[in-house]
Write a protein that holds these residues in place. Sequence first.
Motif, PDB file in Angstrom:
ATOM      1  N   LYS A  55       0.890  -1.201   0.164  1.00  0.00           N
ATOM      2  CA  LYS A  55      -0.091  -0.110   0.062  1.00  0.00           C
ATOM      3  C   LYS A  55       0.715   1.184  -0.054  1.00  0.00           C
ATOM      4  CE  LYS A  55      -3.772   0.297   2.469  1.00  0.00           C
ATOM      5  NZ  LYS A  55      -4.734   0.312   3.553  1.00  0.00           N
ATOM      6  N   MET A  56       0.365   2.340  -0.163  1.00  0.00           N
ATOM      7  CA  MET A  56       0.920   3.549  -0.111  1.00  0.00           C
ATOM      8  C   MET A  56       1.516   3.732   1.317  1.00  0.00           C
ATOM      9  SD  MET A  56       0.916   5.045  -2.938  1.00  0.00           S
ATOM     10  CE  MET A  56       1.680   6.827  -2.269  1.00  0.00           C
ATOM     11  N   GLY A  63      -4.429   5.865   4.872  1.00  0.00           N
ATOM     12  CA  GLY A  63      -4.804   4.685   4.032  1.00  0.00           C
ATOM     13  C   GLY A  63      -5.962   3.581   4.394  1.00  0.00           C
ATOM     14  N   SER A  64      -7.147   4.312   4.734  1.00  0.00           N
ATOM     15  CA  SER A  64      -8.157   3.727   5.039  1.00  0.00           C
ATOM     16  C   SER A  64      -9.594   4.553   4.659  1.00  0.00           C
ATOM     17  CB  SER A  64      -8.336   3.536   6.601  1.00  0.00           C
ATOM     18  OG  SER A  64      -8.491   4.744   7.289  1.00  0.00           O
ATOM     19  N   PRO A  90       1.125   4.558  12.244  1.00  0.00           N
ATOM     20  CA  PRO A  90      -0.657   4.540  12.553  1.00  0.00           C
ATOM     21  C   PRO A  90      -1.155   3.568  11.709  1.00  0.00           C
ATOM     22  CG  PRO A  90      -0.145   6.481  11.458  1.00  0.00           C
ATOM     23  CD  PRO A  90       1.266   5.818  11.515  1.00  0.00           C
ATOM     24  N   SER A  91      -0.645   3.036  10.588  1.00  0.00           N
ATOM     25  CA  SER A  91      -1.444   2.247   9.787  1.00  0.00           C
ATOM     26  C   SER A  91      -1.287   0.760  10.064  1.00  0.00           C
ATOM     27  CB  SER A  91      -0.777   2.603   8.365  1.00  0.00           C
ATOM     28  OG  SER A  91      -1.371   1.168   7.330  1.00  0.00           O
ATOM     29  N   LYS A  92      -2.581   0.092  10.098  1.00  0.00           N
ATOM     30  CA  LYS A  92      -2.610  -1.334  10.166  1.00  0.00           C
ATOM     31  C   LYS A  92      -1.890  -2.115   9.452  1.00  0.00           C
ATOM     32  CE  LYS A  92      -6.955  -1.883  10.094  1.00  0.00           C
ATOM     33  NZ  LYS A  92      -8.297  -2.623  10.126  1.00  0.00           N
ATOM     34  N   ASP A  93      -1.426  -1.831   8.154  1.00  0.00           N
ATOM     35  CA  ASP A  93      -0.847  -2.710   7.311  1.00  0.00           C
ATOM     36  C   ASP A  93       0.085  -1.874   6.237  1.00  0.00           C
ATOM     37  OD1 ASP A  93      -2.997  -1.366   5.941  1.00  0.00           O
ATOM     38  OD2 ASP A  93      -4.166  -3.016   5.448  1.00  0.00           O
ATOM     39  N   GLY A  94       0.345  -0.492   6.443  1.00  0.00           N
ATOM     40  CA  GLY A  94       1.230   0.148   5.738  1.00  0.00           C
ATOM     41  C   GLY A  94       2.890  -0.550   5.863  1.00  0.00           C
ATOM     42  N   PRO A  95       3.775  -0.063   5.080  1.00  0.00           N
ATOM     43  CA  PRO A  95       5.145  -0.512   5.231  1.00  0.00           C
ATOM     44  C   PRO A  95       5.726   0.224   6.526  1.00  0.00           C
ATOM     45  CG  PRO A  95       4.746   0.917   3.347  1.00  0.00           C
ATOM     46  CD  PRO A  95       3.365   0.763   3.950  1.00  0.00           C
ATOM     47  N   ALA A  96       6.589  -0.447   7.019  1.00  0.00           N
ATOM     48  CA  ALA A  96       7.208  -0.025   8.327  1.00  0.00           C
ATOM     49  C   ALA A  96       8.090   1.208   8.133  1.00  0.00           C
ATOM     50  CB  ALA A  96       7.935  -0.721   9.027  1.00  0.00           C
TER      51      ALA A  96
END
Length: 673
Positions: free
Chosen positions: A215-216, A509-510, A582-588
């Motif tokens: 994801k972005m 990203g949600s 803060p993203s559940k599935d964004g890149p670290a």
Amino acid sequence: MNKKIFLAATLVSVSSMVMSCGDDESVNKNLDDDPSLELPEDTLNPEQPKDSLNPIQPKDSVSQEQPSDPLDKDDDIKNVAKYDIALTIEDIIVDWFGGGGEKDTTNNSFTYKQYANNYWDIHDLDTDVFTKVEIAFTKAVEYDNIDVIATYSDETKTTERISSGAKNFALTFEPGKTLVSLALVVSPNTPSDAATINFGKIIIRAKDSDGTVSKMPVKSPKLGVGNGNPILDFQYCADPTAIEYKGRLYVYGTNDHQQYEEGVSNTYEKIKTLVMMSTDDMVNWTYHGLIPVGEVAPWIMASWAPSIISKEQADGSTLFSLYFSNSGFGTGVIQAKSPVGPWTSPLSKSLIDGDHPVVKGSGSIFDPGAVIDDNGDGWLSFGNGQGWIAKLKPDLHSLDGDPVKLPSPFHFEANELNYINGKYVYTFNNDWDDHTPWDWGGEAPTACSMNYFTSTEPLNPDSWTYGGNYFKNMGENGMTYGNNHTHLHKYQDKWYLFYQAAILEASIGSHGGFRSILVDEIEVDEAKVVIKEAKPTYKGVKAIKNLDPYIVQQASTAAATLGIRYVQTEEPGHMVATIGTPSKDGPAPTEGIIEVRNVNFSSAKTLKALVKGKGSVTLRLDKRDGANVATVNSSASDWQELEAKCSGITSGVHTVYLIIKGDVQFDTWQFAN
């Protein structure tokens, strides 16, 4: 009708994520392109939450997984952009409440009905890392006048036309640039019927791709651009309330981030915490973490929409009483002797709920609003479908008599009370219906907007007078449509309007209706008790004072952040900074950035920082990718105050960027001469 559809976007710089403490190094660009459009199916149609008009609170986000220690690797991190970026129509931001376009998630198509600012939110991407966009169409494009336009930070553009009949398309970005927008423009010659694009796969290709789709990256809508809204750029929160204490303004809200982390859309039932933050300059905000309402009051179902009042006690202490929606059934209260806790529950049930004989059957008993008048008496409003008001006993956690009905035509939610120049001011959010006929004087309010009534006799329903419509829905003023909840507050001789809007979702990203708290100035005529109409802005408010770098400052104080998560310490309201997302599935992220504005320097020779762990804190001035002014290196497992010599600090007001790298925790900072 002629149409011009513009899909625009702004992005977060990947190159900044790989920056070392010294001079910038370029990212390795020697790997081959992967031209394939064949992607794992689960990345092409990810399940997305639907829009919600009534979001709920998120949980503590401090449990995000830490990235591996970048100090164990070469500072010039190679191949950081291993992943392509997949987009779907769910990623298109639709303004004007759908008036600018219509999504069909089943067919992954988008119909453009009129000109609007519909866009893919693509963050500032390095075109030496992300080289092109590829689009596959499931149905041949039926128009011969659709252009894809890449715009760069230097305002140059690359444009490519999609051929009529095309089922595939590629636009190669100009190398050595920073992509700041990606637009799909349908020219005014489009036929009068709506233009429908049937998307297959939409891929932004990374040059060093390993074939994985991501994801972005998370971005901040505030970092480096001067915007003040939303107040927090790393935490969804909503339903604002505020209290002043010892010169600071403390703001509280519903923790939508808890629902975000535990659910796909904002349906509220998972929210059992509230968010705390404070400021003394209205630009830099100190994050105080979460109030664990579910632990303090284990009898609750949920906790939304707080409202807080304070009152000095006989022993000289101050009692803070915070009221909240116990789901949609009741109004609860918790109390503390400090604005950040620790909090206790004086009751083992709601202060009032839907079983109360007077209010039973009138609607939900939620969204409380409280106020203390000049006599020291406390008052509580609440309701849904019908507004109510009740006087509080001196303990502030029990009612002094039965509630009475408030005039609340077309009532929806968001009850709030103020006391201005001897008058009680009741504000509430009306519903989405047509508000005619309107028999209350003045103009009928618009859909889902904020209205107010005033009275000098709060328990006399006939005494309330309609004041007007002071805040229309955010969607009427260029933001996304959604439920409306405000808090009016006077601080340091200025009136402010705190409100909510779902403007942070694109950055994290949600698309589940997760909201953020914003603030703008509002004009209030106190003599006549008239509230003028306010409008929402991304810019926000100006600082009312400069920040003093020569006193101890918290790392949890920031105007903007990126790649930062905050960890609760043993002290209530005291947070420390680490790297996280803060993203559940964004890149670290590979680094964390804290931006502090309006820092007033005379001179500085030494930076002091309280840190622990293996990593570093680097200071830069005015530009996040500027020269290093000082770097504190940490290797201890215990807290240590470390010092570093400074260079290049000139007197005057600056923006400070604090860059965190490695597995380090960062507590406080201070300059010395």
